[in-house]
Each structure stands twice: as structure tokens, then as C-alpha cells.
Design a protein around this motif. Structure first.
Motif, PDB file in Angstrom:
ATOM      1  N   ILE A  30     147.232  14.519  14.773  1.00  0.00           N
ATOM      2  CA  ILE A  30     147.315  13.215  15.450  1.00  0.00           C
ATOM      3  C   ILE A  30     146.136  13.057  16.410  1.00  0.00           C
ATOM      4  O   ILE A  30     145.550  11.975  16.529  1.00  0.00           O
ATOM      5  N   LYS A  31     145.752  14.144  17.054  1.00  0.00           N
ATOM      6  CA  LYS A  31     144.581  14.087  17.941  1.00  0.00           C
ATOM      7  C   LYS A  31     143.324  13.744  17.129  1.00  0.00           C
ATOM      8  O   LYS A  31     142.515  12.908  17.539  1.00  0.00           O
ATOM      9  N   ALA A  32     143.169  14.409  15.997  1.00  0.00           N
ATOM     10  CA  ALA A  32     141.978  14.139  15.172  1.00  0.00           C
ATOM     11  C   ALA A  32     141.964  12.688  14.701  1.00  0.00           C
ATOM     12  O   ALA A  32     140.918  12.032  14.693  1.00  0.00           O
ATOM     13  N   TYR A  33     143.148  12.176  14.323  1.00  0.00           N
ATOM     14  CA  TYR A  33     143.226  10.766  13.912  1.00  0.00           C
ATOM     15  C   TYR A  33     142.871   9.831  15.078  1.00  0.00           C
ATOM     16  O   TYR A  33     142.422   8.709  14.869  1.00  0.00           O
ATOM     17  N   ARG A  34     143.108  10.288  16.313  1.00  0.00           N
ATOM     18  CA  ARG A  34     142.720   9.480  17.488  1.00  0.00           C
ATOM     19  C   ARG A  34     141.247   9.673  17.839  1.00  0.00           C
ATOM     20  O   ARG A  34     140.719   9.040  18.753  1.00  0.00           O
ATOM     21  N   GLY A  35     140.595  10.628  17.139  1.00  0.00           N
ATOM     22  CA  GLY A  35     139.178  10.855  17.415  1.00  0.00           C
ATOM     23  C   GLY A  35     138.925  11.975  18.409  1.00  0.00           C
ATOM     24  O   GLY A  35     137.847  12.068  18.987  1.00  0.00           O
ATOM     25  N   GLU A  36     139.958  12.853  18.593  1.00  0.00           N
ATOM     26  CA  GLU A  36     139.784  13.970  19.526  1.00  0.00           C
ATOM     27  C   GLU A  36     139.720  15.277  18.746  1.00  0.00           C
ATOM     28  O   GLU A  36     140.374  15.437  17.725  1.00  0.00           O
ATOM     29  N   ARG A  37     138.973  16.216  19.265  1.00  0.00           N
ATOM     30  CA  ARG A  37     138.863  17.531  18.621  1.00  0.00           C
ATOM     31  C   ARG A  37     139.802  18.520  19.301  1.00  0.00           C
ATOM     32  O   ARG A  37     140.109  18.406  20.487  1.00  0.00           O
ATOM     33  N   GLN A 293     127.687   7.614   8.689  1.00  0.00           N
ATOM     34  CA  GLN A 293     126.631   6.601   8.885  1.00  0.00           C
ATOM     35  C   GLN A 293     127.129   5.221   8.468  1.00  0.00           C
ATOM     36  O   GLN A 293     126.806   4.223   9.099  1.00  0.00           O
ATOM     37  N   ARG A 294     127.909   5.192   7.383  1.00  0.00           N
ATOM     38  CA  ARG A 294     128.338   3.887   6.863  1.00  0.00           C
ATOM     39  C   ARG A 294     129.425   3.242   7.712  1.00  0.00           C
ATOM     40  O   ARG A 294     129.381   2.058   7.990  1.00  0.00           O
ATOM     41  N   VAL A 295     130.438   4.020   8.101  1.00  0.00           N
ATOM     42  CA  VAL A 295     131.589   3.415   8.790  1.00  0.00           C
ATOM     43  C   VAL A 295     131.430   3.424  10.303  1.00  0.00           C
ATOM     44  O   VAL A 295     132.218   2.790  11.004  1.00  0.00           O
ATOM     45  N   GLY A 296     130.425   4.120  10.802  1.00  0.00           N
ATOM     46  CA  GLY A 296     130.222   4.159  12.247  1.00  0.00           C
ATOM     47  C   GLY A 296     130.677   5.480  12.826  1.00  0.00           C
ATOM     48  O   GLY A 296     131.705   6.031  12.418  1.00  0.00           O
ATOM     49  N   ALA A 297     129.924   5.963  13.795  1.00  0.00           N
ATOM     50  CA  ALA A 297     130.156   7.305  14.334  1.00  0.00           C
ATOM     51  C   ALA A 297     131.408   7.388  15.193  1.00  0.00           C
ATOM     52  O   ALA A 297     131.786   8.472  15.645  1.00  0.00           O
ATOM     53  N   ASP A 298     132.067   6.249  15.416  1.00  0.00           N
ATOM     54  CA  ASP A 298     133.305   6.274  16.208  1.00  0.00           C
ATOM     55  C   ASP A 298     134.552   6.403  15.335  1.00  0.00           C
ATOM     56  O   ASP A 298     135.665   6.358  15.842  1.00  0.00           O
ATOM     57  N   THR A 299     134.364   6.545  14.039  1.00  0.00           N
ATOM     58  CA  THR A 299     135.507   6.551  13.127  1.00  0.00           C
ATOM     59  C   THR A 299     135.882   7.979  12.722  1.00  0.00           C
ATOM     60  O   THR A 299     135.065   8.689  12.128  1.00  0.00           O
ATOM     61  N   PRO A 300     137.100   8.406  13.011  1.00  0.00           N
ATOM     62  CA  PRO A 300     137.546   9.708  12.501  1.00  0.00           C
ATOM     63  C   PRO A 300     137.561   9.686  10.970  1.00  0.00           C
ATOM     64  O   PRO A 300     137.834   8.656  10.358  1.00  0.00           O
ATOM     65  N   LEU A 301     137.252  10.835  10.377  1.00  0.00           N
ATOM     66  CA  LEU A 301     137.192  10.926   8.917  1.00  0.00           C
ATOM     67  C   LEU A 301     138.162  11.970   8.396  1.00  0.00           C
ATOM     68  O   LEU A 301     138.504  12.924   9.093  1.00  0.00           O
ATOM     69  N   GLN A 302     138.577  11.777   7.156  1.00  0.00           N
ATOM     70  CA  GLN A 302     139.437  12.742   6.483  1.00  0.00           C
ATOM     71  C   GLN A 302     138.818  13.076   5.131  1.00  0.00           C
ATOM     72  O   GLN A 302     138.368  12.192   4.411  1.00  0.00           O
ATOM     73  N   GLY A 303     138.778  14.357   4.813  1.00  0.00           N
ATOM     74  CA  GLY A 303     138.256  14.748   3.501  1.00  0.00           C
ATOM     75  C   GLY A 303     137.485  16.047   3.600  1.00  0.00           C
ATOM     76  O   GLY A 303     137.559  16.725   4.617  1.00  0.00           O
ATOM     77  N   ASN A 304     136.720  16.328   2.571  1.00  0.00           N
ATOM     78  CA  ASN A 304     136.667  15.820   1.231  1.00  0.00           C
ATOM     79  C   ASN A 304     136.212  16.927   0.283  1.00  0.00           C
ATOM     80  O   ASN A 304     135.255  16.772  -0.467  1.00  0.00           O
ATOM     81  N   ILE A 305     136.972  18.052   0.331  1.00  0.00           N
ATOM     82  CA  ILE A 305     136.703  19.187  -0.565  1.00  0.00           C
ATOM     83  C   ILE A 305     136.881  18.723  -2.017  1.00  0.00           C
ATOM     84  O   ILE A 305     137.852  18.036  -2.334  1.00  0.00           O
ATOM     85  N   ASP A 306     135.951  19.100  -2.887  1.00  0.00           N
ATOM     86  CA  ASP A 306     136.012  18.679  -4.293  1.00  0.00           C
ATOM     87  C   ASP A 306     137.136  19.426  -5.022  1.00  0.00           C
ATOM     88  O   ASP A 306     137.101  20.650  -5.140  1.00  0.00           O
ATOM     89  N   PRO A 307     138.145  18.698  -5.531  1.00  0.00           N
ATOM     90  CA  PRO A 307     139.252  19.369  -6.237  1.00  0.00           C
ATOM     91  C   PRO A 307     138.777  20.208  -7.429  1.00  0.00           C
ATOM     92  O   PRO A 307     139.448  21.162  -7.811  1.00  0.00           O
ATOM     93  N   ALA A 308     137.633  19.847  -8.001  1.00  0.00           N
ATOM     94  CA  ALA A 308     137.130  20.627  -9.142  1.00  0.00           C
ATOM     95  C   ALA A 308     136.832  22.066  -8.732  1.00  0.00           C
ATOM     96  O   ALA A 308     136.852  22.970  -9.574  1.00  0.00           O
ATOM     97  N   LEU A 309     136.574  22.289  -7.437  1.00  0.00           N
ATOM     98  CA  LEU A 309     136.219  23.634  -6.987  1.00  0.00           C
ATOM     99  C   LEU A 309     137.435  24.526  -6.785  1.00  0.00           C
ATOM    100  O   LEU A 309     137.292  25.736  -6.578  1.00  0.00           O
ATOM    101  N   LEU A 310     138.639  23.952  -6.863  1.00  0.00           N
ATOM    102  CA  LEU A 310     139.850  24.771  -6.691  1.00  0.00           C
ATOM    103  C   LEU A 310     139.964  25.820  -7.788  1.00  0.00           C
ATOM    104  O   LEU A 310     140.636  26.840  -7.617  1.00  0.00           O
ATOM    105  N   THR A 311     139.321  25.574  -8.923  1.00  0.00           N
ATOM    106  CA  THR A 311     139.380  26.537 -10.034  1.00  0.00           C
ATOM    107  C   THR A 311     138.028  27.220 -10.270  1.00  0.00           C
ATOM    108  O   THR A 311     137.840  27.864 -11.294  1.00  0.00           O
ATOM    109  N   ALA A 312     137.108  27.089  -9.317  1.00  0.00           N
ATOM    110  CA  ALA A 312     135.754  27.614  -9.533  1.00  0.00           C
ATOM    111  C   ALA A 312     135.539  28.992  -8.928  1.00  0.00           C
ATOM    112  O   ALA A 312     134.438  29.547  -9.039  1.00  0.00           O
ATOM    113  N   GLY A 313     136.573  29.561  -8.310  1.00  0.00           N
ATOM    114  CA  GLY A 313     136.398  30.846  -7.638  1.00  0.00           C
ATOM    115  C   GLY A 313     136.148  30.630  -6.154  1.00  0.00           C
ATOM    116  O   GLY A 313     135.746  29.542  -5.730  1.00  0.00           O
ATOM    117  N   TRP A 314     136.408  31.684  -5.354  1.00  0.00           N
ATOM    118  CA  TRP A 314     136.387  31.516  -3.895  1.00  0.00           C
ATOM    119  C   TRP A 314     135.006  31.221  -3.337  1.00  0.00           C
ATOM    120  O   TRP A 314     134.864  30.388  -2.438  1.00  0.00           O
TER     121      TRP A 314
END
Lengths: 364, 364
Positions: A30-37, A293-314
Motif C-alpha cells: 500500500i505504501k508503494a502504491y502511494r509512492g513511498e518506499r 518517462q512516459r507516465v511521469g516520474a510521480d507515478t508508482p509502477l508495477q511490473g514487469n518480470i517476463d513470464p517467459a523467463l520463469l522456465t528459462a532457469g534461475w
């Protein structure tokens, strides 16, 4: 800890709501969604509750998908399974974007390995005009499932779930999943009035559905616009964004942080933010520094590990996670997630390891 | 008219090749691909030869897809059908991107309503290492079909056809079409050596396949990277672009203009250009003026009427065509096309009307 209703932080919610009682108000998510670390980075996985888990497959045996969403104990248990197993920082409510459509009385089911299939496509002005309103009481199983879930979750927040009007309406026009969404994209231009009426309906029942989840205890919400990436920016702005904006505006009084996500939406991210989202979920195609850069530096972000890598080894997977964490430093708050849903064939142990690894990294 | 081999414009091609004989050298399509404007705008449609035409469905009855590609008279007739009916400015060779894979001896067929399905997925180092070379003689039916076709086409150019290595290899790794291409995208990171060996193989057989078409009479070529839009720019640059670049370089001595197209590739257009394409095909999502900004104002463009509008009625369709023509003025040459393939359910009369309408507009 907030106990006096006169000092409620979220006045639209009850005093014992997890946010107002203080249980989830300062959770790392919830803190991260508010923009806090925080000291550690929060992480959850889209579709973490579902087919990748053997305990899910066992529990679901013999129960249809939408039926399982409407059995409060089962929906709650499925929502909780990945939290127990992976120690993720949030639960995502186990449901489906067509649940409010079904609860309104529309004939729809989830066909295994296909997706939502309607009894008949809603593809004429007459059928759109005849769509029933959603009786709020029909959402009682949802409220019950959420209440059971948050009672178990304690200080782990529950994220409420809904589909954006474009995506929900796209399924309704086609009557089934399609690759290019030609039906709804044609209707927008052939008969904009009918399109807008349908998307408005989809938005209204979705807002009711999400509101029910938040009022029953969800601490934030995510609106999934899974198919938005099939639209040009111009069509998105004219035919999708206004309806997503209405959903977000409808939920504004609740005071919870609102996440917006779609796939293939690199060109649409700013418009999706402008629809009223507080947090932007980014798919695996676009690095988070570019997204920032696109949405603005004040916007918290969520993501974005590539699901294809879940089977690619550690090692390749770890390299991707490290790159995602580094790029995420460009956002004020960052919630780790996949850049798309967990594939059904995923080894759940890999997800558990990702959570352990992320929690061992510094959050600031 | 060029008749003396010492003055051949395309020295790698025979003196009676349609380009060298002058038959197609100044066709509006070929001029536009070279970046020159004519009195009228050239137009053709991706998948114009195929299921939208009743004469195609009749001819194909009882013949499997890949079999029909390998019967010279049938492939030629199917290629010619839309030229006769719609008066488009080019024929696109009727074939499939897996034809060179099949001609090399790999077990593959096109399953109706599914797509290419392999006898077994090529998903291990051993299977990749065991892939057979493509005997050039196996492409004789292709050469024969092309020769029959250009003999009928006269001054209308034939566009040669091939799949980009990433897309062809993606089908091979999965063994069937998938939505997210997780298998190939995982292999790239898990075992880059095997991935590169496979993509290199796919590129080599595709270059042979395209060369056969050009030598037999095709006047330009288009490389389809249908699935490239599933890649991040970084993965595209590392795992796809080098192999597409090798195909283009392999064909360079032929001297024909090379078109490159994929869907959902807005973020990749510059990299696709840099792979060695002369002309960039743009999908319906990105306006051509924005595409021109990205790839440079010296690049001819092809596209990009939204296929969803084919069923939306004439007025919205006409508005889209007008907008596409206007945006295309930002490119030195512009070939009108759809921003994706013709949907099988398209009314062919709509396509004919589009061609008539475009030919009535000024080309400069």
C-alpha cells in the motif's frame, strides 16, 4: 491504529476496514502504491491464485470456474493459497472479469482452455438496450468471500479485481475470446452509440463489483484492460478511456489506490494514467525506466518480470529481476510483479524463490 | 525496355525478368517502394488471396493448405484471383511461411482454424542440430508457380513472400501457434546458442524460398514477422533482428525492394528498418505520420487501413482511408494496404470498392 470513526482515513469505509483499522495502511504494497518506499520491495503475481498451484487444481476439481468464484469459502481459500505458499505481499481476489456480467443475469460461462463464452453475443442495439441492471444483492457472495479472506490475511492487503469496460464489452460483442477483437472494434465505428451504451453498462457493473470488494475489505484495486493493446491510441481515447475513467471516478470516494494494467499497451500508458489510475502496471515489453518517462516520474509502477523467463532457469531469470528492480528505481514506488499473468505450467517453486530473492534486496 | 544483358538494371536476374524487361519496373507499386510517387496510389491487401474469396474456397475444396501451395497451377491461380477481381496493383504470392520448412523435410501441416502444427516441436539442441538443409530443387514447384503467375500478370508486379526467422522459429519451438510465444522467448534466454542456431536455419531456408520466387519473376518481396510484437525491443535486437538482417543481406544482390511487416510493432519499427528493409509495413495501431517520424522521412511506407472497419459500413471506412492517405503523405512513397490481413469473413465487394476509391484519389 485508527479506532475512532471521526478520524477515519478512508471515510467511505467502515472503522474496522483493514485500511482504517491500520492493519494494511502501512503494508509495503500500500505504501508503494502511494509512492513511498520501504525497507523491502513488495511483490505479487498476476494470476498467482490459479492453475499453477496443485492445491488450486485439487480444490477446483468438479467445480466450474465461475461457480468457484461465487462460492465464498472456495474463492477465499483460492485467494489465500498463494499468499501462504509464496509469502507474497498481497492477495489478489480470485474472481473473473465477467463475474459482474453473470451476476447481472447474462448467460456466460468460462470454457476450459477457451475463456468466457456467452450464451449469445451482445452485438445489436436491441440486445445492449435489454441488458439487465446488476442488483447489488447478487454480489453478496463476493462480499462474503472478501470478508472471509481479509479476516485470514491480517496485515497482508487484498487487491480488488475488475475488468476495464473495453475488455469486458469486447468479450460481450464477440461472445467469446478472439485474437483481434474485430467485432467490438468495428461496432465502435459502425454504431458508436451502441458501443458507448454497452461499455457504459460494463463499466457500471464493474464499478459495483469492485466497490463491493473494497467495502468488504480490499485495500486497493486493479482494473485489467487485457485487450486494450489491440486499440490505436486514437480509438483508445475515444472509445475506451472515457469508460475506464468513469469506473475510476465512481470509486474515487473510497480513497484506495487504483492500479491499471493491460498488455501491449506501451503506446497507451499515458492515456491509461490519465483515465484516473494512481499506479500503472507495465507489461514485460517495456522497461520500467521508459514507462516512467512516459507516465511521469510521480507515478508508482508495477511490473514487469517476463513470464517467459520463469522456465528459462534461475540465472537468466535473476538477471531479468535485477534489471526490473534497477529500472523501477525511476518510480517513486515500485511493486514487483510479472509483466503478464503466471502461465499455468509454471513451477510454483520458482515463484516462491522469486519472492525470497526480491525480499532479500534493498527496497530503496 | 531492357533487352541487352550488358545493361541489366537487376544484374542478378535474367534479362526477361519482369523488372529487367521493363514490364514491372515502373509499376506504381514498384515506384512507391523506391520512394517515388505516381499519378495514382498503389494498393494491395495482405491475405487478399484466400478465404474471403468464394472462387478461392471453391478451388481449395478437398486440397490441404500446404498441398495447394505446392501445386503450381493452383498456387498461381489463387495468387491471380484477387488481382482479376479487385484490380489491385500487385499480386502477393500465395504461399505460407512454413513452406520452406516443409520443403526441407520437416513434418508440418496447416490445421484449419488453428495454423501451422508440427509433427514434433523443435525444442532441443539435438532436434535443432538435426534439421535438414533445404535442397534447392525442392523449391521447383514454387518457381513453377511464380513463372506461371508472372506470365499472366504482365505489368502487374508479383510480391514474393516469406516469414521472418523469429516468427518461423517461434512456430517450430512451440510446434503450434500460441498467444504469448513463451517457448521461443524462454529458449532465447535459457539456451541462446540453440535459439540462434534455429533462427539461423529458419533464416537460411526462408532466404532460399524468397530467392526462388524473385529469380522466377517476383518484382519485390515482403518479409512477415507476424509475432515480433511479442518481443521487447531489447530481445528483438538481440534475438530476432540479426537473423532478419541476414535474410535481407542474403537477398541484397537481387536488387529488389524489400518490405518488412509485423503487428504490434510500433516500438520496433526503427529496429525493423535497420535490419535492412527498404519499406516498412505499419499495422493499423500506429498512424503513418507517427511511423514516418520513427523510421525516418526517407522510408517508403505501406499500410494501414484498420481491418475492423471493413465491416463497419462505408462512411467510417472511407474516413479511415482518407486519414491513412493523408498521413501517408509524410512518406516519400506510400502503398495502401490493410494494417493486418484480410479477415476471412470480409465481403470481397468492400475490397473492390476500396481499390476503386483509392485509384480515384490523387497519388501525389
Amino acid at each position: 491504529m485508527v479506532s475512532d470513526s471521526s478520524t477515519l482515513l478512508y471515510p467511505a469505509l467502515s472503522a474496522d476496514h483493514p485500511l482504517n483499522s491500520g492493519l494494511t495502511h502501512d503494508a509495503t504494497l500500500i505504501k508503494a502504491y502511494r509512492g513511498e518506499r520501504s525497507e523491502t520491495l513488495p511483490v505479487w503475481f498476476m494470476r498467482q491464485a490459479g492453475r499453477s498451484l496443485p492445491e488450486y487444481r485439487k480444490l477446483r476439481e468438479g467445480t466450474e470456474m465461475l461457480e468457484s468464484c461465487l462460492r465464498p469459502e472456495m474463492a477465499s481459500e483460492i485467494t489465500l493459497q498463494p499468499v501462504r505458499r509464496h509469502k507474497v505481499d498481497a492477495a489478489i481476489f480470485f474472481s473473473d472479469i465477467v463475474i459482474p456480467v453473470k451476476c447481472a443475469g447474462v448467460d456466460v460461462q468460462i470454457v476450459p482452455n477457451v475463456g468466457p463464452v456467452l450464451g449469445e453475443a451482445i452485438d445489436t442495439p436491441e440486445k445492449v438496450a435489454a441488458l439487465p441492471e446488476l442488483d447489488d444483492a447478487a454480489l453478496d457472495p463476493i462480499r462474503e468471500a472478501v470478508a472471509l479472506t481479509v479476516a485470514e490475511l491480517g496485515s497482508t492487503p487484498l487487491i480488488g479485481f475488475g475488468g476495464a469496460p473495453f475488455t469486458v464489452a469486447a468479450y460481450m460483442v464477440e461472445g467469446k475470446p478472439t485474437r483481434d477483437h474485430l467485432g467490438p472494434r468495428s461496432m465502435m465505428h459502425a454504431d458508436p452509440e451502441t458501443w458507448h451504451a454497452l461499455a457504459d453498462w460494463a463499466g457500471r457493473v464493474t464499478a459495483q463489483f469492485i466497490r463491493a470488494q473494497v467495502e468488504a475489505g480490499a485495500s486497493s484495486i486493479q482494473l485489467f484492460d487485457s485487450w486494450a493493446g489491440s486499440l490505436s491510441l486514437k480509438d483508445y481515447q475515444e472509445f475506451a478511456q472515457p469508460h475506464s475513467a468513469k469506473v475510476f471516478a465512481d470509486l474515487d470516494d473510497l480513497g484506495v489506490q487504483k492500479v491499471h494494467f493491460g498488455t501491449g499497451t506501451g503506446e497507451l500508458l499515458t492515456a491509461m494514467k490519465e483515465a484516473g489510475a494512481d499506479v500503472i502496471g507495465v507489461d514485460y515489453r517495456l522497461p520500467l525506466d521508459v514507462a516512467a518517462q512516459r507516465v511521469g516520474a510521480d507515478t508508482p509502477l508495477q511490473g514487469n518480470i517476463d513470464p517467459a523467463l520463469l522456465t528459462a532457469g534461475w540465472e537468466p531469470l535473476k538477471a531479468d529481476i535485477d534489471a526490473v528492480i534497477a529500472a523501477g528505481k525511476n518510480a517513486p514506488g515500485h511493486v514487483l510483479n510479472l509483466g503478464h499473468g503466471v502461465p499455468p505450467t509454471t513451477d510454483p517453486d520458482v515463484l516462491t524463490r522469486i519472492v525470497e530473492y526480491i525480499h532479500a534486496q534493498p527496497g530503496r
